[in-house]
Every structure is written in structure tokens, then in C-alpha cells.
Scaffold this motif. Sequence first.
Motif, PDB file in Angstrom:
ATOM      1  N   GLY A  89       0.813  -1.214   0.000  1.00  0.00           N
ATOM      2  CA  GLY A  89       0.000   0.000   0.000  1.00  0.00           C
ATOM      3  C   GLY A  89       0.842   1.257   0.000  1.00  0.00           C
ATOM      4  O   GLY A  89       2.066   1.215   0.162  1.00  0.00           O
ATOM      5  N   TRP A  90       0.149   2.366  -0.199  1.00  0.00           N
ATOM      6  CA  TRP A  90       0.747   3.692  -0.100  1.00  0.00           C
ATOM      7  C   TRP A  90      -0.110   4.551   0.826  1.00  0.00           C
ATOM      8  O   TRP A  90      -1.347   4.509   0.751  1.00  0.00           O
ATOM      9  N   PHE A  91       0.553   5.325   1.645  1.00  0.00           N
ATOM     10  CA  PHE A  91      -0.070   6.305   2.519  1.00  0.00           C
ATOM     11  C   PHE A  91       0.669   7.623   2.338  1.00  0.00           C
ATOM     12  O   PHE A  91       1.755   7.658   1.782  1.00  0.00           O
ATOM     13  N   ARG A  92       0.087   8.669   2.843  1.00  0.00           N
ATOM     14  CA  ARG A  92       0.761   9.966   2.802  1.00  0.00           C
ATOM     15  C   ARG A  92       0.437  10.754   4.057  1.00  0.00           C
ATOM     16  O   ARG A  92      -0.585  10.541   4.698  1.00  0.00           O
ATOM     17  N   GLN A  93       1.308  11.692   4.354  1.00  0.00           N
ATOM     18  CA  GLN A  93       1.079  12.560   5.503  1.00  0.00           C
ATOM     19  C   GLN A  93       1.577  13.953   5.176  1.00  0.00           C
ATOM     20  O   GLN A  93       2.771  14.148   4.875  1.00  0.00           O
ATOM     21  N   ALA A  94       0.672  14.890   5.246  1.00  0.00           N
ATOM     22  CA  ALA A  94       1.008  16.295   5.037  1.00  0.00           C
ATOM     23  C   ALA A  94       1.305  16.941   6.387  1.00  0.00           C
ATOM     24  O   ALA A  94       0.838  16.463   7.425  1.00  0.00           O
ATOM     25  N   PRO A  95       2.065  18.033   6.405  1.00  0.00           N
ATOM     26  CA  PRO A  95       2.396  18.697   7.670  1.00  0.00           C
ATOM     27  C   PRO A  95       1.154  19.070   8.454  1.00  0.00           C
ATOM     28  O   PRO A  95       0.216  19.657   7.914  1.00  0.00           O
ATOM     29  N   GLY A  96       1.135  18.696   9.710  1.00  0.00           N
ATOM     30  CA  GLY A  96       0.030  19.047  10.572  1.00  0.00           C
ATOM     31  C   GLY A  96      -1.225  18.224  10.383  1.00  0.00           C
ATOM     32  O   GLY A  96      -2.255  18.503  11.004  1.00  0.00           O
ATOM     33  N   LYS A  97      -1.141  17.199   9.527  1.00  0.00           N
ATOM     34  CA  LYS A  97      -2.314  16.365   9.258  1.00  0.00           C
ATOM     35  C   LYS A  97      -2.032  14.915   9.621  1.00  0.00           C
ATOM     36  O   LYS A  97      -0.888  14.491   9.734  1.00  0.00           O
ATOM     37  N   GLU A  98      -3.113  14.168   9.763  1.00  0.00           N
ATOM     38  CA  GLU A  98      -2.974  12.746  10.051  1.00  0.00           C
ATOM     39  C   GLU A  98      -2.576  11.986   8.788  1.00  0.00           C
ATOM     40  O   GLU A  98      -2.810  12.441   7.665  1.00  0.00           O
ATOM     41  N   ARG A  99      -2.000  10.829   9.000  1.00  0.00           N
ATOM     42  CA  ARG A  99      -1.657   9.960   7.883  1.00  0.00           C
ATOM     43  C   ARG A  99      -2.922   9.564   7.130  1.00  0.00           C
ATOM     44  O   ARG A  99      -3.937   9.241   7.740  1.00  0.00           O
ATOM     45  N   GLU A 100      -2.835   9.583   5.841  1.00  0.00           N
ATOM     46  CA  GLU A 100      -3.986   9.312   4.979  1.00  0.00           C
ATOM     47  C   GLU A 100      -3.714   8.120   4.074  1.00  0.00           C
ATOM     48  O   GLU A 100      -2.642   8.025   3.463  1.00  0.00           O
ATOM     49  N   PHE A 101      -4.672   7.249   3.967  1.00  0.00           N
ATOM     50  CA  PHE A 101      -4.577   6.110   3.063  1.00  0.00           C
ATOM     51  C   PHE A 101      -4.671   6.582   1.618  1.00  0.00           C
ATOM     52  O   PHE A 101      -5.548   7.381   1.278  1.00  0.00           O
ATOM     53  N   VAL A 102      -3.803   6.051   0.762  1.00  0.00           N
ATOM     54  CA  VAL A 102      -3.804   6.423  -0.653  1.00  0.00           C
ATOM     55  C   VAL A 102      -4.264   5.261  -1.522  1.00  0.00           C
ATOM     56  O   VAL A 102      -5.204   5.403  -2.312  1.00  0.00           O
TER      57      VAL A 102
END
Length: 127
Positions: A34-47
Motif C-alpha cells: 500500500g501507499w499512505f501519505r502525511q502532510a504537515p500538521g495532518k494525520e496519515r492518509e490512506f492512498v
Amino acid sequence: VQLQASGGGLVQAGGSLRLSCAASGRTFSRYAMGWFRQAPGKEREFVARISWSAGSTYYGDSVKGRFTISRDNAKETVYLQMNSLKPEDTAVYYCAGARDSYSTFDPGRPSTSFAYWGQGTQVTVSS
């Protein structure tokens, strides 16, 4: 299990990038990725998630129709093709390896399916 992500960079809105994640340490072809992402100040998000055989894929709502996950079991590598990129796609992208080869993927709790994480690669989309 080691996961090494690469391919991030700076791209203009509307552009494309392809991320790669090379895996080692276990039989790659037996496990979903899988791939996930995390932007500054945000929770990790499923991609995105892809089954061991690539017969099944699943995407987060924010990337559906723009991103494509794929894998090459011979090369032990999973890819994320990202098209029509938007500034809100800016984040650190992490590849992830499934916890085991038998659990059912729960789209409502995608993180629970993964136990191995790469170091992340930065994607920045300028407007």
C-alpha cells in the motif's frame, strides 16, 4: 522487511510523478502492498492498496481516478503513478507492507492491514 521508497520531487499542478518502493526481507509476491501519505500538521492518509496478485486494488477517495497503484513481483517493487497532481497532494508518501498474507483488508481501517513502513519520499506540488 525493508521498504525503500523513491521518485518524489517537485512538480507543477497538473503534472505527474511515479513513485517506486523496493521491498526486501520476505517473499514479496505473497503480500499486499500500500501507499499512505502525511502532510504537515495532518494525520496519515490512506492512498492505495494492491493485493498480492495485483488482482485487486483500492483507493482513497481523494485520489480515485488520478492515481494508479501497480506492482512487479519479479522486481519486488510497488509503484504509484500519480497524474493530474494538485497542491493538496503535497505530502510525504510512505509505502507499506501488509501485516500478513491472510487477513481481509478493511477499507474503513486501512492502517490496520499494514505492519511495515518505508522511510517516505517527499512530493511537493506547486500551484
